[in-house]
Design a protein around this motif. Structure first.
Motif, mmCIF file in Angstrom:
data_model
loop_
_atom_site.group_PDB
_atom_site.id
_atom_site.type_symbol
_atom_site.label_atom_id
_atom_site.label_comp_id
_atom_site.label_asym_id
_atom_site.label_seq_id
_atom_site.Cartn_x
_atom_site.Cartn_y
_atom_site.Cartn_z
ATOM 1 N N GLU A 28 0.821 -1.155 0.000
ATOM 2 C CA GLU A 28 0.000 0.000 0.000
ATOM 3 C C GLU A 28 0.860 1.211 0.000
ATOM 4 N N GLU A 29 0.642 2.414 -0.762
ATOM 5 C CA GLU A 29 1.401 3.635 -0.719
ATOM 6 C C GLU A 29 0.779 4.608 0.240
ATOM 7 N N GLY A 30 1.408 5.776 0.380
ATOM 8 C CA GLY A 30 0.909 6.807 1.259
ATOM 9 C C GLY A 30 2.024 7.720 1.636
ATOM 10 N N ASP A 31 1.735 8.810 2.302
ATOM 11 C CA ASP A 31 2.755 9.748 2.721
ATOM 12 C C ASP A 31 2.462 10.259 4.102
ATOM 13 N N MET A 32 3.525 10.612 4.806
ATOM 14 C CA MET A 32 3.363 11.209 6.108
ATOM 15 C C MET A 32 2.918 12.647 5.939
ATOM 16 N N GLU A 33 1.907 13.010 6.670
ATOM 17 C CA GLU A 33 1.464 14.381 6.630
ATOM 18 C C GLU A 33 2.562 15.269 7.185
ATOM 19 N N GLU A 246 20.757 14.084 -9.704
ATOM 20 C CA GLU A 246 19.599 13.494 -9.043
ATOM 21 C C GLU A 246 19.075 14.387 -7.933
ATOM 22 N N TYR A 247 17.757 14.437 -7.814
ATOM 23 C CA TYR A 247 17.080 15.051 -6.678
ATOM 24 C C TYR A 247 16.385 13.928 -5.907
ATOM 25 N N VAL A 248 16.675 13.813 -4.618
ATOM 26 C CA VAL A 248 16.061 12.774 -3.801
ATOM 27 C C VAL A 248 14.706 13.274 -3.303
ATOM 28 N N ILE A 249 13.661 12.474 -3.537
ATOM 29 C CA ILE A 249 12.305 12.833 -3.143
ATOM 30 C C ILE A 249 11.929 12.064 -1.880
ATOM 31 N N ASP A 250 11.313 12.757 -0.935
ATOM 32 C CA ASP A 250 10.959 12.138 0.346
ATOM 33 C C ASP A 250 9.645 11.377 0.213
ATOM 34 N N ALA A 251 9.675 10.324 -0.599
ATOM 35 C CA ALA A 251 8.496 9.484 -0.802
ATOM 36 C C ALA A 251 8.970 8.094 -1.164
ATOM 37 N N ARG A 252 8.188 7.101 -0.809
ATOM 38 C CA ARG A 252 8.548 5.727 -1.146
ATOM 39 C C ARG A 252 8.081 5.354 -2.540
ATOM 40 N N TYR A 253 7.013 5.968 -3.016
ATOM 41 C CA TYR A 253 6.560 5.693 -4.370
ATOM 42 C C TYR A 253 5.791 6.900 -4.903
ATOM 43 N N ILE A 254 5.966 7.185 -6.187
ATOM 44 C CA ILE A 254 5.299 8.292 -6.864
ATOM 45 C C ILE A 254 4.462 7.721 -8.001
ATOM 46 N N ASN A 255 3.189 8.067 -8.021
ATOM 47 C CA ASN A 255 2.287 7.544 -9.052
ATOM 48 C C ASN A 255 2.419 8.275 -10.381
ATOM 49 N N ARG A 256 2.521 9.606 -10.322
ATOM 50 C CA ARG A 256 2.595 10.364 -11.570
ATOM 51 C C ARG A 256 3.146 11.754 -11.317
ATOM 52 N N PHE A 267 4.615 18.937 -9.810
ATOM 53 C CA PHE A 267 3.905 18.302 -8.701
ATOM 54 C C PHE A 267 4.037 16.796 -8.864
ATOM 55 N N TYR A 268 4.056 16.088 -7.774
ATOM 56 C CA TYR A 268 3.993 14.630 -7.856
ATOM 57 C C TYR A 268 2.846 14.134 -6.991
ATOM 58 N N GLN A 269 2.235 13.055 -7.450
ATOM 59 C CA GLN A 269 1.060 12.510 -6.770
ATOM 60 C C GLN A 269 1.371 11.129 -6.209
ATOM 61 N N THR A 270 0.934 10.900 -4.987
ATOM 62 C CA THR A 270 0.965 9.577 -4.374
ATOM 63 C C THR A 270 -0.470 9.206 -4.017
ATOM 64 N N SER A 271 -0.637 8.081 -3.361
ATOM 65 C CA SER A 271 -1.982 7.685 -2.965
ATOM 66 C C SER A 271 -2.520 8.539 -1.830
ATOM 67 N N SER A 272 -1.663 9.336 -1.193
ATOM 68 C CA SER A 272 -2.105 10.175 -0.082
ATOM 69 C C SER A 272 -2.370 11.617 -0.475
ATOM 70 N N SER A 372 3.636 5.251 5.455
ATOM 71 C CA SER A 372 3.854 4.105 4.578
ATOM 72 C C SER A 372 4.606 4.463 3.306
ATOM 73 N N ASN A 373 4.669 5.715 2.934
ATOM 74 C CA ASN A 373 5.458 6.104 1.774
ATOM 75 C C ASN A 373 6.697 6.883 2.178
ATOM 76 N N GLU A 374 6.999 6.848 3.485
ATOM 77 C CA GLU A 374 8.145 7.587 4.006
ATOM 78 C C GLU A 374 9.424 6.789 3.891
ATOM 79 N N LYS A 375 10.501 7.463 3.528
ATOM 80 C CA LYS A 375 11.809 6.839 3.655
ATOM 81 C C LYS A 375 12.150 6.727 5.141
ATOM 82 N N ASN A 376 12.794 5.634 5.503
ATOM 83 C CA ASN A 376 13.229 5.420 6.894
ATOM 84 C C ASN A 376 12.073 5.577 7.871
ATOM 85 N N ALA A 377 10.917 5.033 7.493
ATOM 86 C CA ALA A 377 9.716 5.212 8.313
ATOM 87 C C ALA A 377 9.913 4.672 9.722
#
Length: 743
Positions: A28-33, A246-256, A267-272, A372-377
């Motif tokens: 499952e994806e997601g991001d920390m608020e 490279e630019y490191v993005i603070d997300a585990r997965y990016i949808n689009r 802008f990048y979109q995740t499930s959150s 759930s989409n955070e690095k080093n969660a």
């Protein structure tokens, strides 16, 4: 995006299968608020919240809406209507809404599909259309839409219909009218004459790509940085093909990727939600939080960001879809008690429950703090908890931060909810399957709720170990040491891997979190080590490698870890040619079959509004929730009444609708594992009796202790390698674990 479905259909025809990574794998994806701490979420006004703009509407549109595009002043889209004729209608409407202008109405046959809708800087309209010319080939054309007709056809099949190791995932048009083709490992840009004007291979698989505010190509990849998998972005110059750093993005997965505006390059979109990114200062910010906006992200598509405060999208439900505009709000939670849910691996169902709950009453507002989409969660959660910063509700499966469930209970993180169930008018302890309820409890107290479970046990050939459940550690050792050198305990790569497999089902015999004691110097654990250090083979050589099912059937592999529901009994019976024993893991006493829970929810002992927290989590134990979600629950329902309906459905040999409205078809599917295949059938009485017997005789809860097992396996390697004696190894294990238990 919906238009990608056509491309997906094309590539699946050529036999490609693409996997999706989810949490835990990913589910499952997601991001920390974007809160600096968990407690900050309880007091901070909700940001990144949007609501539907009631002043915006589009009237007189026929068909299902697809492919939304925004120019400076207008929205462009097309609709699809199926029936006796397939009708495609193209519309243009002011970005303020109103009655749209019908640009064109086209009729297509059932082998022709509309794909993409593009605009150049002058609002010239281009579309791509795919026509299947045979079962294996297709033709894709680019047209100009002019005077209500498709004109100036260009065959772009050489761009879209690729074969071999490359495949097209996305197609865009920039403001100059160039086509940007995104393949699995490269980007190609074609001019209007369909000649490649620039290309780039960023190295590795491209997850997704899109256009920036300035027309550059934003490429998203999963890369390794400091030995960790992270999402990275590279920016491609569309003229020269040069790539940025490279630019490191603070997300585990990016949808689009969505084209940027305002201060954001893209802008990048995740499930959150939707996040804005500024390349110059490497700053990213949450713009739109779906759950806090009471919106299920699966219900919207083709999001277009006009500005960080205004977003257009296609909103879909079961009956129709429509174009909506969302406007940013500054919501103050005056009069509502905020309850925070910490989720290390969230799923869509939890988010839907939060949205529905927030809409159903006005006393509480539940906020998800989604890692759930955070690095080093795990590191981030553990740091917050160690600092005494706790949520109101925990959502978890195996661990929280770096702590196992039993460790969390021993630390007093969870509230005993027994009293809440006893006072609840709709839920009784008697409603829960007795053995399941016993497995939920720790020292007679109940610390979490869970709607689903499976049985975990150790399987072997009945002719080897007998049909009766359970055995001691000494019996287990005697059996493994009696087998010849050609046998494998599991299909494991090493002796420490064997040990991990066994410890997963036996760890509770060797650790007591409440007393802060470990028993790895016991004879029982020594028996396990000696079993793993036996003369059995560690792995299969390349020369003799055969399928794992064949090795099980032949007796080459001795054990199988079973994760079971009633309908899987038939698979194990067939796999072992009817000679299966659900023996269980070795144990001090009992059968060695344990109950494993999926998603769980617990109330924090620090929660200031425990009645409100119970009001939210109780829904997962109601008959209404488990019954209505019977077909999507993880594993087997925990309620007795719903369980009875569940197994009755599994046994049915005819199509039926159960009392909760779930429609069930008889199970006639095919199961396949490497070279092992079988046709499944509805569950028989004998198979259900076996499952029920295992369930009734189960003797504990299956809990993973990843940190403990890692330490034990590492130290055990010194014994397996001969560097330490058995006694030296177990003493070192005891010493290593003492510090962990004192944390």
């Amino acid at each position: 995006m919906r238009h990608l479905k056509k491309y997906i259909c094309i590539f699946l025809t050529f036999g490609f299968v693409f996997g999706l990574i989810s949490c835990g794998q990913a589910e499952e994806e997601g991001d920390m608020e974007d809160f600096s701490s968990l407690s900050d979420a309880k007091t901070k006004s909700m940001e990144a919240v949007f609501s539907e703009d009631d002043d915006f509407s589009i009237s007189e549109v026929k068909g299902w809406v697809s492919s939304l595009v925004l120019s400076d002043n207008n929205l462009f889209f097309y609709t699809e209507e199926s029936g006796d004729k397939n009708i495609i209608r193209f519309y243009k409407v002011s970005k303020e809404g109103g009655t749209p202008e019908l640009i064109a109405e086209l009729e297509t046959d059932d082998k022709t599909y509309m794909d993409e809708l593009f605009l150049d800087k002058d609002e010239n309209i281009y579309v791509t259309q795919t026509k299947w010319t045979s079962d294996e080939r297709n033709k894709t054309s680019l047209y100009t839409l002019k005077n209500g007709k498709l004109d100036n056809e260009k065959n772009i099949s050489k761009i879209t219909d690729v074969s071999g190791d490359s495949w097209l995932s996305e197609l865009y048009m920039d403001k100059s009218g160039n086509l940007v083709a995104v393949y699995d490992d490269e980007i190609k840009i074609y001019n209007q004459e369909l000649k490649v004007v620039s290309d780039s291979e960023p190295g590795g698989y491209i997850e997704t790509a899109g256009l920036s505010r300035d027309g550059d190509v934003v490429i998203v990849q999963m890369n390794t940085v400091d030995n960790k998998n992270v999402m990275t972005v590279k920016v491609m110059d569309p003229v020269k093909g040069n790539l940025s750093d490279e630019y490191v993005i603070d997300a585990r997965y990016i949808n689009r990727i969505i084209t940027g505006s305002g201060d954001y390059d893209f802008f990048y979109q995740t499930s959150s939600g939707i996040y804005g990114y500024n390349l110059s200062d490497k700053k990213e910010e949450e713009i739109f939080n779906f759950v806090n906006s009471d919106l299920d992200y699966e219900d919207i598509s083709d999001e277009v960001v006009e500005s960080p405060d205004s977003i257009y999208a296609i909103l879909s439900d079961e009956e129709d879809d429509r174009i909506v505009r969302y406007k940013k709000e500054d919501i103050k939670e005056e009069g509502r008690i905020v309850l925070t849910v910490l989720s290390q691996c969230s799923n869509n169902d939890l988010k839907e429950r939060i949205i529905d709950y927030n809409k159903s009453q006005t006393k509480y507002r539940v906020k998800i703090i989604d890692y759930s989409n955070e690095k080093n969660a795990g590191d981030k959660i553990q740091a917050s908890l160690d600092a005494g910063d706790h949520p109101d509700i925990y959502d978890f499966s195996d661990e929280i931060g770096h702590m196992s469930v039993n460790q969390c209970i021993s630390k007093g993180l969870f509230e005993d909810i027994t009293g809440y169930i006893e006072k609840d008018p709709d839920i009784r302890t008697e409603d829960i399957i007795p053995s399941v309820f016993n497995a939920m409890k720790s020292n007679g107290k109940l610390y979490f709720v869970s709607s689903g479970f499976t049985l975990q046990t150790l399987l072997a050939k009945a002719s080897d170990v007998g049909k009766e459940y359970g055995w001691t550690y000494d019996e287990f050792k005697s059996f493994t040491q009696s087998k010849d050198e050609g046998a494998l305990m599991f299909r494991s790569e090493s002796k420490s891997d064997k040990l991990r497999e066994i410890l997963d089902g036996t760890i509770e015999d060797f650790i007591d979190w409440d007393k802060k004691e470990t028993y790895f110097d016991s004879q029982d654990f020594k028996d396990i080590l000696e079993s793993c250090n036996s003369d059995l083979e560690e792995k299969v050589s390349d020369e003799e490698a055969v399928s794992e099912p064949d090795m099980i059937r032949s007796g080459k592999i001795l054990f199988v870890n079973g994760d079971m529901t009633p309908d899987q009994i038939q698979i194990y019976n067939k796999l072992f040619k009817g000679d299966v024993s659900f023996k269980g893991y070795p144990s001090k006493e009992g059968t060695g079959t344990k109950i494993s829970f999926g998603r769980r929810l617990a109330i924090s002992s620090d929660c200031e509004n425990k009645d409100g927290a119970w009001d939210f989590i109780r829904q997962f134990m109601t008959e209404e929730y488990q019954g209505n979600n019977l077909q999507t629950l993880w594993g087997v329902p925990t309620r007795q009444d719903v369980y009875e309906v569940f197994v009755d459905n599994l046994k049915s040999s005819e199509k039926k609708t159960d009392i909760y409205g779930n429609v069930y078809e008889p199970n006639n599917s095919e199961y396949s594992w490497e070279d092992f295949t079988m046709k499944l059938h509805p569950v028989t009485d004998e198979e259900l009796d076996e499952f029920s017997s295992l369930l009734d005789s189960s003797d504990g809860r299956f809990e993973r202790e990843a940190r403990i097992i890692n330490i034990v396996a590492d130290e055990a390697d010194t014994y397996f390698s001969g560097d330490n004696s058995l006694d030296e190894a177990v003493l070192n294990i005891q010493s290593e674990l003492r510090a962990l238990l004192d944390e």
